[in-house]
Design a protein around this motif. Structure first.
Motif, PDB file in Angstrom:
ATOM      1  N   PHE A 105       1.684  -3.954   8.728  1.00  0.00           N
ATOM      2  CA  PHE A 105       2.684  -4.638   7.904  1.00  0.00           C
ATOM      3  C   PHE A 105       3.183  -3.776   6.750  1.00  0.00           C
ATOM      4  N   GLY A 106       2.247  -3.198   5.992  1.00  0.00           N
ATOM      5  CA  GLY A 106       2.671  -2.319   4.909  1.00  0.00           C
ATOM      6  C   GLY A 106       2.460  -2.862   3.509  1.00  0.00           C
ATOM      7  N   GLN A 107       1.886  -4.068   3.385  1.00  0.00           N
ATOM      8  CA  GLN A 107       1.515  -4.598   2.081  1.00  0.00           C
ATOM      9  C   GLN A 107       0.107  -5.178   2.172  1.00  0.00           C
ATOM     10  N   LEU A 108      -0.637  -5.108   1.077  1.00  0.00           N
ATOM     11  CA  LEU A 108      -1.986  -5.658   1.049  1.00  0.00           C
ATOM     12  C   LEU A 108      -1.942  -7.181   1.104  1.00  0.00           C
ATOM     13  N   ILE A 109      -2.870  -7.749   1.854  1.00  0.00           N
ATOM     14  CA  ILE A 109      -2.959  -9.200   1.986  1.00  0.00           C
ATOM     15  C   ILE A 109      -4.054  -9.708   1.050  1.00  0.00           C
ATOM     16  N   ARG A 110      -3.665 -10.465   0.047  1.00  0.00           N
ATOM     17  CA  ARG A 110      -4.612 -10.937  -0.957  1.00  0.00           C
ATOM     18  C   ARG A 110      -5.343 -12.200  -0.495  1.00  0.00           C
TER      19      ARG A 110
ATOM     20  N   MET B 134       3.094 -10.862  10.843  1.00  0.00           N
ATOM     21  CA  MET B 134       3.456  -9.888   9.810  1.00  0.00           C
ATOM     22  C   MET B 134       3.379  -8.479  10.396  1.00  0.00           C
ATOM     23  N   GLY B 135       4.485  -7.768  10.412  1.00  0.00           N
ATOM     24  CA  GLY B 135       4.504  -6.409  10.936  1.00  0.00           C
ATOM     25  C   GLY B 135       5.803  -5.728  10.584  1.00  0.00           C
ATOM     26  N   THR B 136       5.831  -4.402  10.706  1.00  0.00           N
ATOM     27  CA  THR B 136       7.027  -3.661  10.302  1.00  0.00           C
ATOM     28  C   THR B 136       7.477  -2.593  11.296  1.00  0.00           C
TER      29      THR B 136
ATOM     30  N   VAL C 163       7.281 -11.968   9.175  1.00  0.00           N
ATOM     31  CA  VAL C 163       7.363 -11.366   7.846  1.00  0.00           C
ATOM     32  C   VAL C 163       7.353  -9.851   8.015  1.00  0.00           C
ATOM     33  N   THR C 164       8.339  -9.178   7.455  1.00  0.00           N
ATOM     34  CA  THR C 164       8.450  -7.731   7.589  1.00  0.00           C
ATOM     35  C   THR C 164       8.958  -7.140   6.278  1.00  0.00           C
ATOM     36  N   GLN C 165       8.905  -5.828   6.158  1.00  0.00           N
ATOM     37  CA  GLN C 165       9.335  -5.172   4.927  1.00  0.00           C
ATOM     38  C   GLN C 165      10.859  -5.283   4.750  1.00  0.00           C
TER      39      GLN C 165
ATOM     40  N   ALA D 230      -6.482   8.632   5.719  1.00  0.00           N
ATOM     41  CA  ALA D 230      -5.443   8.549   4.693  1.00  0.00           C
ATOM     42  C   ALA D 230      -4.049   8.617   5.300  1.00  0.00           C
ATOM     43  N   MET D 231      -3.087   8.070   4.575  1.00  0.00           N
ATOM     44  CA  MET D 231      -1.697   8.106   5.006  1.00  0.00           C
ATOM     45  C   MET D 231      -1.238   9.549   5.209  1.00  0.00           C
ATOM     46  N   ILE D 232      -0.457   9.781   6.256  1.00  0.00           N
ATOM     47  CA  ILE D 232       0.047  11.111   6.557  1.00  0.00           C
ATOM     48  C   ILE D 232       1.185  11.477   5.607  1.00  0.00           C
TER      49      ILE D 232
END
Length: 315
Positions: free
Chosen positions: A87-92, A6-8, A30-32, A203-205
């Motif tokens: 990846f860019g999404q939280l992994i539950r 999983m990466g983007t 798996v990617t965005q 934090a995100m830039i």
């Protein structure tokens, strides 16, 4: 090992390539989802998708990986492990529990320092002497899982967000391959993290962070220039136009005429060496810049086509 990757962004590309070269069976990438870019707003694939397709790997681009349908897809693939890199999404939890070896993450900091979305830029902005990569086993917390492998590298005096990004992407790929080998052999040693991080959350830039506050010390501003180079870049305003600044150096105010009476943001000198600006403490010599509507260039080249008077205020 049988794995799902999983990466983007670009940062994840080298890890994908080295994982494939190491002989692991990549069941899927798996990617965005593709996003519209450019004037024509045509859909552009993510960097990871482009490489995955070249490698002949199946690609999945769910809008949300927590949707029941996609969780079932992951279960049916039956991976031994899931690798996550920017990846860019939280992994539950329901995904974390699918593979017998769990999910491992390539994080671009020396955990527990700089948990969060932008550890690379913040390490430069905050003047760290070293950074590195940690391979961690993911849990439901934010970058709080057990550490499996960790390696540090020194930051160069002229380190930028871009140069450190490149170094850590290669280091992360190497460490991930080492971690997978140790996990497969059963020799990996997991080390729990302390609950509290010794540094603030990375934090995100945001683009707005690049707005220079000339009342700050020159050394802080110089680090901001490097940390936000090449994106989103630090900036100020000259005669109502945005002026991006990519490179600068600290200079002593006593070397500049009128420095004692100047206010922060005021230009004290403009010559072939650069444009010197008064800061809250010391001065900053601007050495590389880009004026709105113009190309990026050294300050000396810029001044050959633009006349700047001393006393002008950057805002």
């Amino acid at each position: 090992m049988r794995l799902i990757f999983m990466g983007t962004p670009d940062f994840a590309v080298e890890t994908l390539c080295q994982t494939a070269r190491a002989g692991h069976e990549i069941l899927g990438v798996v990617t965005q989802p593709d996003k519209p870019k450019g004037r024509g707003k045509s859909l552009q694939p993510t960097p990871v998708k482009e490489v995955a397709l070249k490698l002949g790997l199946p690609v999945y681009q769910p809008e949300s990986i927590k949707s029941p349908d996609f969780v079932n897809v992951l279960k049916q693939l039956k991976p031994d492990i899931i690798v996550v890199v920017a990846f860019g999404q939280l992994i539950r939890r329901e995904i974390l529990e699918i593979p017998p070896h769990g999910c491992v993450n390539v994080h671009a900091s020396l955990l527990p320092k700089y948990r969060g979305a932008a550890p690379v830029q913040w390490a430069v902005i905050r003047g760290e002497q070293e950074s590195g990569v940690t391979i961690m086993r993911m849990d439901e917390g934010l970058d709080t899982g057990d550490m499996l492998v960790k390696e540090a590298i020194p930051l160069a005096a002229d380190e930028t967000g871009g140069s450190l990004f490149e170094k850590l992407s290669h280091l992360g790929a190497k460490l991930l391959v080492e971690a997978l080998q140790a996990i497969d052999a059963g020799t990996v040693v997991a080390k729990p993290q302390p609950e509290e991080s010794p540094t603030p959350y990375a934090a995100m830039i945001q683009k707005s962070m690049g707005c220079i506050q000339w009342s700050k010390e020159a050394v802080e501003i110089e680090r901001l220039l490097r940390g936000l180079n090449p994106w989103p870049s630090a900036f100020t305003h000259l005669n109502g136009k945005t002026l991006k600044i990519f490179k600068g150096s600290v200079c002593a105010p006593e070397d500049l005429e009128g420095a004692s009476e100047a206010i922060p943001g005021q230009i004290l000198a403009a010559d072939a060496k650069g444009i010197c600006v008064k800061c809250g403490r010391d001065c900053l010599r601007i050495e590389e810049l880009q004026l709105e509507g113009k190309k990026r260039m050294p300050s000396g080249e810029f001044l050959r086509g633009h006349s700047i008077q001393t006393g002008v205020l950057l805002e």
